[in-house]
Design a protein around this motif. Structure first.
Motif, PDB file in Angstrom:
ATOM      1  N   PRO A  93       0.839  -1.210   0.000  1.00 48.93           N
ATOM      2  CA  PRO A  93       0.000   0.000   0.000  1.00 48.93           C
ATOM      3  C   PRO A  93       0.875   1.262   0.000  1.00 48.93           C
ATOM      4  O   PRO A  93       1.974   1.275   0.551  1.00 48.93           O
ATOM      5  N   TYR A  94       0.354   2.308  -0.610  1.00 46.69           N
ATOM      6  CA  TYR A  94       1.102   3.560  -0.748  1.00 46.69           C
ATOM      7  C   TYR A  94       1.665   4.044   0.588  1.00 46.69           C
ATOM      8  O   TYR A  94       2.806   4.484   0.666  1.00 46.69           O
ATOM      9  N   GLU A  95       0.865   3.934   1.647  1.00 48.15           N
ATOM     10  CA  GLU A  95       1.269   4.451   2.960  1.00 48.15           C
ATOM     11  C   GLU A  95       2.480   3.710   3.521  1.00 48.15           C
ATOM     12  O   GLU A  95       3.144   4.211   4.430  1.00 48.15           O
ATOM     13  N   GLU A  96       2.775   2.521   3.017  1.00 48.11           N
ATOM     14  CA  GLU A  96       3.877   1.716   3.544  1.00 48.11           C
ATOM     15  C   GLU A  96       5.110   1.723   2.651  1.00 48.11           C
ATOM     16  O   GLU A  96       6.131   1.138   3.000  1.00 48.11           O
ATOM     17  N   ARG A  97       5.036   2.381   1.515  1.00 45.15           N
ATOM     18  CA  ARG A  97       6.162   2.330   0.572  1.00 45.15           C
ATOM     19  C   ARG A  97       7.384   3.079   1.068  1.00 45.15           C
ATOM     20  O   ARG A  97       8.507   2.716   0.719  1.00 45.15           O
ATOM     21  N   ASP A  98       7.196   4.114   1.885  1.00 42.01           N
ATOM     22  CA  ASP A  98       8.379   4.791   2.419  1.00 42.01           C
ATOM     23  C   ASP A  98       9.145   3.865   3.351  1.00 42.01           C
ATOM     24  O   ASP A  98      10.369   3.952   3.461  1.00 42.01           O
ATOM     25  N   ALA A  99       8.453   2.919   3.997  1.00 41.03           N
ATOM     26  CA  ALA A  99       9.138   1.929   4.836  1.00 41.03           C
ATOM     27  C   ALA A  99       9.969   0.981   3.976  1.00 41.03           C
ATOM     28  O   ALA A  99      11.033   0.516   4.413  1.00 41.03           O
ATOM     29  N   VAL A 100       9.518   0.706   2.763  1.00 37.62           N
ATOM     30  CA  VAL A 100      10.299  -0.109   1.830  1.00 37.62           C
ATOM     31  C   VAL A 100      11.591   0.619   1.484  1.00 37.62           C
ATOM     32  O   VAL A 100      12.682   0.033   1.519  1.00 37.62           O
ATOM     33  N   ILE A 101      11.483   1.902   1.172  1.00 40.56           N
ATOM     34  CA  ILE A 101      12.674   2.688   0.843  1.00 40.56           C
ATOM     35  C   ILE A 101      13.583   2.809   2.064  1.00 40.56           C
ATOM     36  O   ILE A 101      14.811   2.722   1.951  1.00 40.56           O
ATOM     37  N   GLU A 102      12.991   2.982   3.240  1.00 49.76           N
ATOM     38  CA  GLU A 102      13.803   3.044   4.464  1.00 49.76           C
ATOM     39  C   GLU A 102      14.589   1.746   4.647  1.00 49.76           C
ATOM     40  O   GLU A 102      15.777   1.776   4.993  1.00 49.76           O
ATOM     41  N   ALA A 103      13.955   0.607   4.401  1.00 54.36           N
ATOM     42  CA  ALA A 103      14.646  -0.676   4.516  1.00 54.36           C
ATOM     43  C   ALA A 103      15.806  -0.763   3.521  1.00 54.36           C
ATOM     44  O   ALA A 103      16.887  -1.257   3.850  1.00 54.36           O
ATOM     45  N   MET A 104      15.591  -0.255   2.323  1.00 53.49           N
ATOM     46  CA  MET A 104      16.651  -0.281   1.319  1.00 53.49           C
ATOM     47  C   MET A 104      17.805   0.637   1.716  1.00 53.49           C
ATOM     48  O   MET A 104      18.975   0.283   1.550  1.00 53.49           O
ATOM     49  N   TRP A 105      17.488   1.816   2.248  1.00 55.54           N
ATOM     50  CA  TRP A 105      18.540   2.709   2.744  1.00 55.54           C
ATOM     51  C   TRP A 105      19.274   2.062   3.915  1.00 55.54           C
ATOM     52  O   TRP A 105      20.496   2.192   4.046  1.00 55.54           O
ATOM     53  N   TYR A 106      18.566   1.368   4.763  1.00 52.43           N
ATOM     54  CA  TYR A 106      19.160   0.686   5.915  1.00 52.43           C
ATOM     55  C   TYR A 106      20.228  -0.312   5.442  1.00 52.43           C
ATOM     56  O   TYR A 106      21.305  -0.406   6.026  1.00 52.43           O
ATOM     57  N   VAL A 107      19.925  -1.012   4.373  1.00 51.38           N
ATOM     58  CA  VAL A 107      20.900  -1.945   3.795  1.00 51.38           C
ATOM     59  C   VAL A 107      22.035  -1.177   3.123  1.00 51.38           C
ATOM     60  O   VAL A 107      23.211  -1.475   3.340  1.00 51.38           O
ATOM     61  N   ALA A 108      21.709  -0.184   2.319  1.00 53.74           N
ATOM     62  CA  ALA A 108      22.731   0.562   1.581  1.00 53.74           C
ATOM     63  C   ALA A 108      23.730   1.249   2.506  1.00 53.74           C
ATOM     64  O   ALA A 108      24.919   1.325   2.195  1.00 53.74           O
ATOM     65  N   LEU A 109      23.265   1.750   3.627  1.00 55.78           N
ATOM     66  CA  LEU A 109      24.126   2.486   4.542  1.00 55.78           C
ATOM     67  C   LEU A 109      24.880   1.585   5.516  1.00 55.78           C
ATOM     68  O   LEU A 109      25.762   2.065   6.240  1.00 55.78           O
ATOM     69  N   SER A 110      24.587   0.314   5.538  1.00 57.30           N
ATOM     70  CA  SER A 110      25.151  -0.576   6.564  1.00 57.30           C
ATOM     71  C   SER A 110      26.640  -0.832   6.406  1.00 57.30           C
ATOM     72  O   SER A 110      27.291  -1.218   7.366  1.00 57.30           O
TER      73      SER A 110
END
Length: 147
Positions: A93-110
């Protein structure tokens, strides 16, 4: 299994039916793609992917590792990020897509190295799933604060 999912991902939108497991695998494959974007696949990124999958899908460690392992194989075979993002956009759902991006940033920045390749991939993925640059930046900040 991978061949079937790849056929679904490369088919036309009208002739494919993707289930929740396919969406989970696509999400995991995108996390792997983000981690590999800088041509390094750091153990810290692997651990973050496992953590994200455990948390997001309420998995035990062994199931998260299994999902990541499947995703690594799928990501290596699939050349098209757009198909993965289409599936995420349809499943989340649209409201949860920023959490998807946050998860991807969490991996990228690790791995403590924010490469231009990772930045470019995250900008593209955010755009394709309908997350604004501003919301992606906020998601990046939240991910950085978690590290």
């Amino acid at each position: 299994m991978f061949a079937d999912l790849l056929r679904k991902l490369t088919g036309t939108p009208d002739d494919t039916t993707l289930d929740a497991n396919d969406a989970r695998l696509a999400m995991a494959a995108l996390l792997v793609r983000v981690a590999r974007a800088d041509d390094l696949y750091h153990p810290a990124e692997v651990a973050r992917i496992d953590a994200v999958l455990r948390h997001r899908y309420d998995l035990i460690e062994a199931d998260a590792v299994s999902l990541r392992t499947e995703a690594e194989a799928l990501e290596a075979q699939a050349s098209d990020t757009v198909r993965f993002t289409r599936l995420i956009k349809d499943a989340v759902p649209y409201e949860e897509r920023d959490a998807v991006i946050e998860a991807m940033w969490y991996v990228a920045l690790s791995d403590d190295d924010r490469s231009e390749d990772e930045n470019a991939l995250l900008r593209m993925v955010a755009n394709l799933i309908g997350v604004t640059d501003r919301d992606s930046a906020l998601a990046r900040q939240r991910a950085a604060n978690r590290l």
